[in-house]
Structures are given as structure tokens and as C-alpha cells.
Design an enzyme around this catalytic site. Sequence first.
Site, PDB file in Angstrom:
ATOM      1  N   LYS A 101      16.406  20.743 -12.156  1.00  0.00           N
ATOM      2  CA  LYS A 101      15.706  19.479 -12.408  1.00  0.00           C
ATOM      3  C   LYS A 101      16.560  18.380 -13.033  1.00  0.00           C
ATOM      4  CE  LYS A 101      11.876  18.639 -11.876  1.00  0.00           C
ATOM      5  NZ  LYS A 101      10.682  19.025 -12.655  1.00  0.00           N
ATOM      6  N   SER A 118      15.320  20.453 -17.237  1.00  0.00           N
ATOM      7  CA  SER A 118      14.125  21.242 -17.534  1.00  0.00           C
ATOM      8  C   SER A 118      14.551  22.490 -18.288  1.00  0.00           C
ATOM      9  CB  SER A 118      13.435  21.630 -16.223  1.00  0.00           C
ATOM     10  OG  SER A 118      12.626  22.768 -16.422  1.00  0.00           O
ATOM     11  N   GLU A 150       9.704   7.365 -17.384  1.00  0.00           N
ATOM     12  CA  GLU A 150       8.342   7.892 -17.592  1.00  0.00           C
ATOM     13  C   GLU A 150       7.799   7.480 -18.952  1.00  0.00           C
ATOM     14  OE1 GLU A 150       7.791  12.109 -15.667  1.00  0.00           O
ATOM     15  OE2 GLU A 150       9.782  11.957 -16.546  1.00  0.00           O
ATOM     16  N   HIS A 191       0.839  -1.215   0.000  1.00  0.00           N
ATOM     17  CA  HIS A 191       0.000   0.000   0.000  1.00  0.00           C
ATOM     18  C   HIS A 191       0.872   1.262   0.000  1.00  0.00           C
ATOM     19  CE1 HIS A 191      -3.368  -2.631   1.377  1.00  0.00           C
ATOM     20  NE2 HIS A 191      -2.375  -3.223   2.015  1.00  0.00           N
TER      21      HIS A 191
END
Length: 451
Positions: free
Chosen positions: A280, A274, A287, A153
Site C-alpha cells: 500500500k 499500511s 485524505e 459526472h
Amino acid sequence: MRKARFDNPAAEVAQRYSESVSLDWRLYRYDIAGSIAHAAALAAAGIITADERQKIENALRTIEKEIESGKFEWDRSLEDVHMNIEAALTKRIGAAGGKLHTARSRNDQVALDLRLYVKTENGALSAGLRSLQTALLDLAEQHVDVVMPGYTHLQRAQPITFSHYLLAQIEAFERDVDRLRDCGRRTDILPLGSGALAGSTIVLDRELIARELGFSRVSQNSLDAVGDRDFVCEFLFCLAMVGLHFSRLSEDLILWSTSEFGFLEFSDAFCTGSSLMPQKRNPDMAELTRSKTGRLYGNLMSTLTVMKALPSSYNRDLQEDKEALFDSADTVRAVLEVFTAMLPELKINRQRMEAAASDPNLFATDLAEYLVKKGAPFREAHEIVGRLVVHAAQAKLPLNQIPLSKMQSFSSLFHLRRKTSRRRSNVGETSWWRYARQAPNQQSQTPDTAQ
Ligand code: ARG
């Protein structure tokens, strides 16, 4: 092909709409191999001479080289790869080329090409999965003793090793390899000889063709063989499952690379920056992989839907299987390539993982099992430790800092054996858990057994 039956040529728009050569040209190698084997069977049956067979084979090999070198001119007004190659053959060798299509239809020809394609891709992707498993295993070996929290969980559950996690990934990909092998068994069937749907009055030695092309079986029913794309659906399902596994692996790695977790870092080579925020480091490869699973599912779904309620044998709808099939195979190939290169470069932050794993609450289950070993029924032990956890939280004490005397007020089973060594007598007052951590096998350590 049209000139006898039709008075007029096809509309340009209809040709453009229905051509498949812009996609299926990729099947040329299989188409040519199939034609060479078919020519051998035609020669064995006396339909063409040995000389014609040789001419056909030579010309097809030349055409193959032309295609490979990019010199071949694909003609979009000829519907597909099959017609393009046959037309080029006839242009080269004349009448002998016109004999090649005897006892064959594009319906069994395209089924053959697709089966050969899926067989080849199946082998390549299985090998790719094996390399990926090796990369995972190498990483596990390097970090064999790194402890981290295991989650259920997404809540800290019990301590595990990072290698335990990596081996779990290997298991999932092992099922994929196994599934592909199983799908391969049903792909490995020669459909040639089925003709358009009802075979041919000209009987060819199908076993000979199967042997030439490396198939272990021949199809049993011509109607079924020209309309069957189960092997495509199954292959797409196998690849969708590979995608599913990659999406979960990606998600874990992305999450663990956040500053909040800080368990690992992707190497510069597999990160993007970025355009706006200078700090970043984005895990784009993982992804993209997570999202590519969507197209793998989509390709499976679109093919299943093409097949739904399709009348038996061949229908032109079947031409629509190719885009999905090629896309899934290409996608998984690319994902495997990126991950196999990226995994060895992952930087693992042992300190962060171990700090998170040293939350004493992660040993609550071990403590309950300690009580079981002392004779408590598990449900009772579970409840006792549950109350201890609440007490620790209220007392603002880590679970391992509760004095033994206090623990004994929750259960008399928390006790020390009389014959314990001097060292053991300290256990309850300080930290049973610290002993557990020092011991080689954490799972079996309890206050009494810790050395
Ligand atoms: N281009 C077709 C396909 O990919 C080849 C078979 C065509 N057969 C036919 N009767 N039109 O499915």
C-alpha cells in the site's frame, strides 16, 4: 475584581468552568499592543502622566518577553488573558498599572484583541494561499502540454490539459483570497472606546488609538461594537470555503492516484504505508485534508449558533467564539503548508493521462461542432453524432475508425471539399481524429481543416 461586591470567593468548579485563559492566552500580543495604544490615549487625555505611560509601556513589553520565553506564569484563577496581564502589570509597577483600565472594559478589550488576531491571521493565510497558487502554477507550467480526459459526472467528457485543471484550482483559491480581503475590510475597525456597552464619560482620542494599532476606521456604535462578531463568522466562512476547495482538490488527486486511474503518484514523503498490506501507498495527506473540511464547517456552524438570538451587546456566550476561531485558522494554516510542499513532488503519469484522453468518443462534441460549421443546427448535429456513437459501439469500431462513406450515410454534411489537397482526401477513410490530434489546436480541427 470581586472583593468589593462579593462576600465569598467563586467556587473552584465555577472558576474552572468559566476561565478562558487556557485558550485566550494566545491573544497576549494583541492585548499588550492594545494596552500600549490605550495608555498613549490616556496620557494624551491627561488621565495618566507621561512618566506613568512610559512605565506601563516598559512593563508591558517586559511581560510580553516573559510570555514569549515561556517564563510567564498564567494564573487560571484569573479568568482570561486580559486579567492575567493586568494583574502582572500592577504587580510590577503598582498604582500606575491600576490606571490602565480607565475608560475600558474587557468587553471592548476582547473585541479589540480578536479583531487584531483576525487581521493578522487573514494576512498570513492570504499569503499562504498565494504560495499555494504559485505551486499550482509551477506544476501547470511543467505539464503545460499534458492532455487528460475532462470529466463531468465522473464520466469522460472532453479532452483537457492537466494545466487547465490546475488553473481551475487557482481560480477557486483566488476567490478565497478575494473573500478574505473583503472580510478584512469589515474586520479593520477599532472597537476600543466602547467600554462595557455605553462608552465612557472619559473621552479618549479614538482616532489616535486606531492609528497606533493600524486600524483604518473606528466603530460607530458602542452597543454594536462590543456584541459584534460578524467578522469572526465571516472569517470562519472564508476558511470553510477554503476547506471546501481543498476537499475537492484532494478528492480529485486521491481518485487519480488509484491504480484504476494511475494518472499521478504522491511522492514517498507524502504517502503512508499500511501496517498490514505491504504493497500500500496511501494518500493520507489528501485524505486528512478532505476530512478537515468537516471541522471548518463545524466551527462556522458552532459560532453562528452561539450568536443566534443572543441579546444585544456583550454576553458571556461570546467567550465561546475563540476555540472555533483558533482551530479554523490553525487548520487552514496546516493544510496550506502541507499542500504547498506536496504539490511540487507529485509525479504525473503523462502516458496514462494521454491514453485515457485518446478515447475517440471524447471528440464527439468536436464532431458535432464540425457539422454545425457545415450548416447543421446544433441539436441536429448532436443527434447525428449520437447515432454515430451508437453505430460505432455496435460495429465495435472506435468512433474515428468509421469510414467516411459510412459517416456520410448519417449526414451528407460529412464531405470533402473539392479543392482539398491530396492529403486531405485521405481523411475520411483513415482517421479524421488522428489529424486532429496532430494539429496544434485540437478544438478547431475537423476533417476539412486538418492539415
Ligand atoms: N473572557 C471574556 C471573553 O473572552 C472577556 C470579557 C469578559 N467580560 C465580562 N464581562 N465577563 O469573552
